[in-house]
Design a protein around this motif. Structure first.
Motif, PDB file in Angstrom:
ATOM      1  N   GLU A 292      -0.876  -9.912  12.157  1.00 34.72           N
ATOM      2  CA  GLU A 292       0.570 -10.145  12.091  1.00 34.72           C
ATOM      3  C   GLU A 292       0.932 -10.913  10.818  1.00 34.72           C
ATOM      4  O   GLU A 292       1.943 -10.614  10.181  1.00 34.72           O
ATOM      5  CB  GLU A 292       1.034 -10.913  13.324  1.00 34.72           C
ATOM      6  N   SER A 293       0.118 -11.873  10.432  1.00 34.95           N
ATOM      7  CA  SER A 293       0.371 -12.634   9.207  1.00 34.95           C
ATOM      8  C   SER A 293       0.279 -11.735   7.978  1.00 34.95           C
ATOM      9  O   SER A 293       1.104 -11.845   7.065  1.00 34.95           O
ATOM     10  CB  SER A 293      -0.627 -13.787   9.086  1.00 34.95           C
ATOM     11  N   ALA A 294      -0.720 -10.861   7.950  1.00 35.43           N
ATOM     12  CA  ALA A 294      -0.875  -9.952   6.821  1.00 35.43           C
ATOM     13  C   ALA A 294       0.312  -9.004   6.738  1.00 35.43           C
ATOM     14  O   ALA A 294       0.831  -8.742   5.647  1.00 35.43           O
ATOM     15  CB  ALA A 294      -2.180  -9.175   6.958  1.00 35.43           C
ATOM     16  N   LEU A 295       0.749  -8.484   7.869  1.00 36.42           N
ATOM     17  CA  LEU A 295       1.890  -7.572   7.888  1.00 36.42           C
ATOM     18  C   LEU A 295       3.171  -8.291   7.459  1.00 36.42           C
ATOM     19  O   LEU A 295       3.972  -7.738   6.698  1.00 36.42           O
ATOM     20  CB  LEU A 295       2.062  -6.963   9.281  1.00 36.42           C
ATOM     21  N   ALA A 296       3.360  -9.525   7.908  1.00 33.68           N
ATOM     22  CA  ALA A 296       4.546 -10.291   7.513  1.00 33.68           C
ATOM     23  C   ALA A 296       4.540 -10.567   6.013  1.00 33.68           C
ATOM     24  O   ALA A 296       5.580 -10.472   5.352  1.00 33.68           O
ATOM     25  CB  ALA A 296       4.605 -11.599   8.297  1.00 33.68           C
ATOM     26  N   THR A 297       3.376 -10.894   5.473  1.00 31.47           N
ATOM     27  CA  THR A 297       3.265 -11.151   4.036  1.00 31.47           C
ATOM     28  C   THR A 297       3.562  -9.888   3.235  1.00 31.47           C
ATOM     29  O   THR A 297       4.286  -9.925   2.232  1.00 31.47           O
ATOM     30  CB  THR A 297       1.858 -11.673   3.699  1.00 31.47           C
ATOM     31  N   TYR A 298       3.008  -8.767   3.678  1.00 35.50           N
ATOM     32  CA  TYR A 298       3.254  -7.496   2.997  1.00 35.50           C
ATOM     33  C   TYR A 298       4.750  -7.156   3.063  1.00 35.50           C
ATOM     34  O   TYR A 298       5.345  -6.747   2.066  1.00 35.50           O
ATOM     35  CB  TYR A 298       2.433  -6.381   3.651  1.00 35.50           C
ATOM     36  N   GLY A 299       5.352  -7.317   4.232  1.00 33.43           N
ATOM     37  CA  GLY A 299       6.776  -7.011   4.394  1.00 33.43           C
ATOM     38  C   GLY A 299       7.651  -7.886   3.515  1.00 33.43           C
ATOM     39  O   GLY A 299       8.594  -7.398   2.884  1.00 33.43           O
ATOM     40  N   ALA A 300       7.338  -9.167   3.450  1.00 34.49           N
ATOM     41  CA  ALA A 300       8.122 -10.079   2.612  1.00 34.49           C
ATOM     42  C   ALA A 300       7.994  -9.711   1.137  1.00 34.49           C
ATOM     43  O   ALA A 300       8.984  -9.738   0.396  1.00 34.49           O
ATOM     44  CB  ALA A 300       7.676 -11.518   2.851  1.00 34.49           C
ATOM     45  N   GLY A 301       6.799  -9.360   0.726  1.00 36.38           N
ATOM     46  CA  GLY A 301       6.600  -8.950  -0.669  1.00 36.38           C
ATOM     47  C   GLY A 301       7.332  -7.665  -0.987  1.00 36.38           C
ATOM     48  O   GLY A 301       7.911  -7.512  -2.069  1.00 36.38           O
ATOM     49  N   PHE A 302       7.331  -6.731  -0.053  1.00 35.60           N
ATOM     50  CA  PHE A 302       8.029  -5.464  -0.240  1.00 35.60           C
ATOM     51  C   PHE A 302       9.532  -5.685  -0.377  1.00 35.60           C
ATOM     52  O   PHE A 302      10.176  -5.139  -1.275  1.00 35.60           O
ATOM     53  CB  PHE A 302       7.717  -4.540   0.939  1.00 35.60           C
ATOM     54  N   VAL A 303      10.086  -6.505   0.511  1.00 36.12           N
ATOM     55  CA  VAL A 303      11.525  -6.794   0.466  1.00 36.12           C
ATOM     56  C   VAL A 303      11.877  -7.524  -0.827  1.00 36.12           C
ATOM     57  O   VAL A 303      12.892  -7.213  -1.464  1.00 36.12           O
ATOM     58  CB  VAL A 303      11.949  -7.616   1.704  1.00 36.12           C
TER      59      VAL A 303
END
Length: 43
Positions: free
Chosen positions: A25-36
């Protein structure tokens, strides 16, 4: 000593890396934040 015809028993990659649901979940949140952030920068 290993024999040529024996197959090494391997654990699934998730168990070998000892990843937990929280890690995923942390990795996905980090990826999502970077994408946004990237989309906001280029927009």
């Amino acid at each position: 000593m290993h024999r040529a015809n024996e197959i090494e028993r391997t654990a699934p990659w998730r168990l070998r890396l000892e990843l937990t649901r929280k890690d995923a979940e942390s990795a996905l949140a980090t990826y999502g934040a970077g994408f946004v952030a990237t989309l906001a920068f280029f927009s």
